[in-house]
Design a protein around this motif. Structure first.
Motif, PDB file in Angstrom:
ATOM      1  N   ILE A  49     -85.375  34.866 -57.611  1.00 60.25           N
ATOM      2  CA  ILE A  49     -84.847  33.512 -57.752  1.00 60.25           C
ATOM      3  C   ILE A  49     -83.672  33.315 -56.787  1.00 60.25           C
ATOM      4  O   ILE A  49     -82.852  34.220 -56.590  1.00 60.25           O
ATOM      5  CB  ILE A  49     -84.438  33.193 -59.210  1.00 60.25           C
ATOM      6  N   ASN A  50     -83.637  32.187 -56.122  1.00 58.47           N
ATOM      7  CA  ASN A  50     -82.601  31.827 -55.142  1.00 58.47           C
ATOM      8  C   ASN A  50     -82.496  32.816 -53.986  1.00 58.47           C
ATOM      9  O   ASN A  50     -81.451  32.918 -53.348  1.00 58.47           O
ATOM     10  CB  ASN A  50     -81.232  31.674 -55.819  1.00 58.47           C
ATOM     11  N   SER A  51     -83.572  33.551 -53.699  1.00 58.39           N
ATOM     12  CA  SER A  51     -83.533  34.491 -52.575  1.00 58.39           C
ATOM     13  C   SER A  51     -83.675  33.729 -51.260  1.00 58.39           C
ATOM     14  O   SER A  51     -84.303  32.682 -51.191  1.00 58.39           O
ATOM     15  CB  SER A  51     -84.644  35.530 -52.708  1.00 58.39           C
ATOM     16  N   ASP A  52     -83.068  34.260 -50.239  1.00 60.74           N
ATOM     17  CA  ASP A  52     -83.162  33.697 -48.888  1.00 60.74           C
ATOM     18  C   ASP A  52     -83.373  34.867 -47.935  1.00 60.74           C
ATOM     19  O   ASP A  52     -82.419  35.463 -47.446  1.00 60.74           O
ATOM     20  CB  ASP A  52     -81.900  32.908 -48.550  1.00 60.74           C
ATOM     21  N   THR A  96     -91.485  27.074 -61.502  1.00 64.32           N
ATOM     22  CA  THR A  96     -91.216  26.016 -60.532  1.00 64.32           C
ATOM     23  C   THR A  96     -89.731  26.039 -60.207  1.00 64.32           C
ATOM     24  O   THR A  96     -88.918  26.516 -60.995  1.00 64.32           O
ATOM     25  CB  THR A  96     -91.605  24.632 -61.100  1.00 64.32           C
ATOM     26  N   ASP A  97     -89.392  25.551 -59.042  1.00 70.76           N
ATOM     27  CA  ASP A  97     -87.995  25.458 -58.608  1.00 70.76           C
ATOM     28  C   ASP A  97     -87.268  26.804 -58.615  1.00 70.76           C
ATOM     29  O   ASP A  97     -86.122  26.893 -59.028  1.00 70.76           O
ATOM     30  CB  ASP A  97     -87.224  24.442 -59.466  1.00 70.76           C
ATOM     31  N   MET A  98     -87.945  27.851 -58.151  1.00 71.77           N
ATOM     32  CA  MET A  98     -87.281  29.154 -58.051  1.00 71.77           C
ATOM     33  C   MET A  98     -86.355  29.211 -56.846  1.00 71.77           C
ATOM     34  O   MET A  98     -85.516  30.086 -56.771  1.00 71.77           O
ATOM     35  CB  MET A  98     -88.307  30.281 -57.942  1.00 71.77           C
ATOM     36  N   ASN A  99     -86.565  28.310 -55.908  1.00 76.38           N
ATOM     37  CA  ASN A  99     -85.761  28.299 -54.697  1.00 76.38           C
ATOM     38  C   ASN A  99     -85.843  29.646 -53.970  1.00 76.38           C
ATOM     39  O   ASN A  99     -84.868  30.133 -53.442  1.00 76.38           O
ATOM     40  CB  ASN A  99     -84.302  27.935 -55.020  1.00 76.38           C
ATOM     41  N   SER A 100     -87.022  30.230 -53.962  1.00 78.05           N
ATOM     42  CA  SER A 100     -87.246  31.502 -53.285  1.00 78.05           C
ATOM     43  C   SER A 100     -87.736  31.213 -51.875  1.00 78.05           C
ATOM     44  O   SER A 100     -88.772  30.581 -51.686  1.00 78.05           O
ATOM     45  CB  SER A 100     -88.298  32.309 -54.046  1.00 78.05           C
ATOM     46  N   ILE A 101     -86.976  31.678 -50.901  1.00 71.12           N
ATOM     47  CA  ILE A 101     -87.372  31.487 -49.515  1.00 71.12           C
ATOM     48  C   ILE A 101     -87.580  32.859 -48.879  1.00 71.12           C
ATOM     49  O   ILE A 101     -86.626  33.585 -48.623  1.00 71.12           O
ATOM     50  CB  ILE A 101     -86.319  30.673 -48.730  1.00 71.12           C
ATOM     51  N   ILE A 102     -88.834  33.208 -48.704  1.00 71.64           N
ATOM     52  CA  ILE A 102     -89.215  34.413 -47.971  1.00 71.64           C
ATOM     53  C   ILE A 102     -90.127  33.919 -46.857  1.00 71.64           C
ATOM     54  O   ILE A 102     -91.188  33.374 -47.122  1.00 71.64           O
ATOM     55  CB  ILE A 102     -89.928  35.433 -48.866  1.00 71.64           C
ATOM     56  N   THR A 103     -89.697  34.073 -45.617  1.00 70.03           N
ATOM     57  CA  THR A 103     -90.403  33.488 -44.486  1.00 70.03           C
ATOM     58  C   THR A 103     -91.495  34.393 -43.931  1.00 70.03           C
ATOM     59  O   THR A 103     -92.581  33.932 -43.620  1.00 70.03           O
ATOM     60  CB  THR A 103     -89.400  33.124 -43.369  1.00 70.03           C
ATOM     61  N   SER A 104     -91.214  35.697 -43.808  1.00 71.45           N
ATOM     62  CA  SER A 104     -92.162  36.621 -43.175  1.00 71.45           C
ATOM     63  C   SER A 104     -92.326  37.872 -44.019  1.00 71.45           C
ATOM     64  O   SER A 104     -91.357  38.394 -44.563  1.00 71.45           O
ATOM     65  CB  SER A 104     -91.668  37.035 -41.793  1.00 71.45           C
ATOM     66  N   LEU A 105     -93.562  38.355 -44.097  1.00 71.04           N
ATOM     67  CA  LEU A 105     -93.870  39.576 -44.835  1.00 71.04           C
ATOM     68  C   LEU A 105     -94.536  40.562 -43.887  1.00 71.04           C
ATOM     69  O   LEU A 105     -95.496  40.217 -43.196  1.00 71.04           O
ATOM     70  CB  LEU A 105     -94.825  39.263 -45.995  1.00 71.04           C
ATOM     71  N   VAL A 130     -92.915  33.226 -55.805  1.00 71.86           N
ATOM     72  CA  VAL A 130     -92.042  34.011 -54.923  1.00 71.86           C
ATOM     73  C   VAL A 130     -92.323  33.692 -53.456  1.00 71.86           C
ATOM     74  O   VAL A 130     -91.404  33.533 -52.657  1.00 71.86           O
ATOM     75  CB  VAL A 130     -92.229  35.523 -55.184  1.00 71.86           C
ATOM     76  N   PHE A 131     -93.602  33.566 -53.096  1.00 69.59           N
ATOM     77  CA  PHE A 131     -93.995  33.436 -51.696  1.00 69.59           C
ATOM     78  C   PHE A 131     -94.426  32.024 -51.299  1.00 69.59           C
ATOM     79  O   PHE A 131     -95.133  31.849 -50.317  1.00 69.59           O
ATOM     80  CB  PHE A 131     -95.108  34.432 -51.377  1.00 69.59           C
ATOM     81  N   GLU A 132     -93.975  31.010 -52.020  1.00 71.62           N
ATOM     82  CA  GLU A 132     -94.410  29.647 -51.705  1.00 71.62           C
ATOM     83  C   GLU A 132     -93.961  29.184 -50.320  1.00 71.62           C
ATOM     84  O   GLU A 132     -94.583  28.312 -49.731  1.00 71.62           O
ATOM     85  CB  GLU A 132     -93.941  28.656 -52.770  1.00 71.62           C
ATOM     86  N   ASN A 133     -92.915  29.774 -49.756  1.00 71.03           N
ATOM     87  CA  ASN A 133     -92.422  29.389 -48.429  1.00 71.03           C
ATOM     88  C   ASN A 133     -92.808  30.385 -47.339  1.00 71.03           C
ATOM     89  O   ASN A 133     -92.291  30.320 -46.226  1.00 71.03           O
ATOM     90  CB  ASN A 133     -90.904  29.216 -48.463  1.00 71.03           C
ATOM     91  N   LEU A 134     -93.710  31.319 -47.652  1.00 71.32           N
ATOM     92  CA  LEU A 134     -94.139  32.334 -46.692  1.00 71.32           C
ATOM     93  C   LEU A 134     -94.886  31.684 -45.536  1.00 71.32           C
ATOM     94  O   LEU A 134     -95.829  30.930 -45.742  1.00 71.32           O
ATOM     95  CB  LEU A 134     -95.032  33.363 -47.395  1.00 71.32           C
ATOM     96  N   GLU A 135     -94.451  31.960 -44.299  1.00 74.34           N
ATOM     97  CA  GLU A 135     -95.069  31.389 -43.105  1.00 74.34           C
ATOM     98  C   GLU A 135     -95.902  32.402 -42.327  1.00 74.34           C
ATOM     99  O   GLU A 135     -96.846  32.034 -41.641  1.00 74.34           O
ATOM    100  CB  GLU A 135     -93.993  30.824 -42.175  1.00 74.34           C
ATOM    101  N   PHE A 136     -95.538  33.690 -42.402  1.00 67.70           N
ATOM    102  CA  PHE A 136     -96.139  34.699 -41.530  1.00 67.70           C
ATOM    103  C   PHE A 136     -96.376  35.983 -42.307  1.00 67.70           C
ATOM    104  O   PHE A 136     -95.502  36.430 -43.046  1.00 67.70           O
ATOM    105  CB  PHE A 136     -95.203  34.952 -40.348  1.00 67.70           C
TER     106      PHE A 136
END
Length: 167
Positions: A22-25, A52-61, A80-86
């Motif tokens: 939660i709230n990870s960047d 919902t609304d975990m505000n978890s931002i993980i861009t690349s794995l 957890v990975f809703e913002n995963l791009e790569f």
């Protein structure tokens, strides 16, 4: 700065609650040495709650030196990975769930070494590839249509390069 998170040599005896993130960047998360074999099991799995609304931002794995991993929502939890791009895969996957990509709405690139990709499709088939851009209707012969939809297309990148590839 470059926000990196490394999971190297970690043991995962139990499922993890998604609220840990939660709230990870995190810009890049690196995971090493997950394994699922007859003699050893060490898998990162999330409990099946979604928030919902975990505000978890993980861009690349990035996955390295892992064996027989199942790519599904218990591994790539949608909250957890809703913002995963790569996703960079440099290891052996046993399967990819065909519906996985519907929950990874920000994903736009998946990178495979050709050796690992070939092993996966021989073992699991290519049905999961149909799920990558499900519901997206793009005329691949029309450059304007490609450009207009480029932010919605997930690109599958294969590489025979033996050097490191970290964006």
């Amino acid at each position: 700065g470059d926000k990196r998170f490394y999971l190297f040599g970690c043991k995962f005896p139990l499922k993890i609650c998604p609220l840990v993130f939660i709230n990870s960047d995190i810009y890049k998360i690196f995971i090493f040495n997950l394994v699922d074999t007859f003699y050893k099991t060490n898998l990162l799995k999330f409990s099946n709650e979604t928030f919902t609304d975990m505000n978890s931002i993980i861009t690349s794995l990035y996955l390295f030196r892992c064996q027989n991993i199942d790519f599904d929502v218990s591994f790539l939890n949608p909250s957890v990975f809703e913002n995963l791009e790569f996703i960079h895969i440099e290891c052996s996957l046993s399967s990819i769930n065909t519906n996985l990509f519907t929950s990874l709405i920000s994903l736009n690139r998946i990178y495979f070494k050709t050796y690992h990709f070939r092993k996966l499709i021989h073992r699991n088939g290519i049905e999961w590839i149909k799920g990558i851009n499900r519901g997206l209707h793009v005329n691949l012969s029309n450059l304007n249509d490609l450009i207009k939809n480029s932010d919605k297309i997930i690109f599958l990148i294969l590489s025979v390069n033996t050097g490191e590839y970290i964006t």
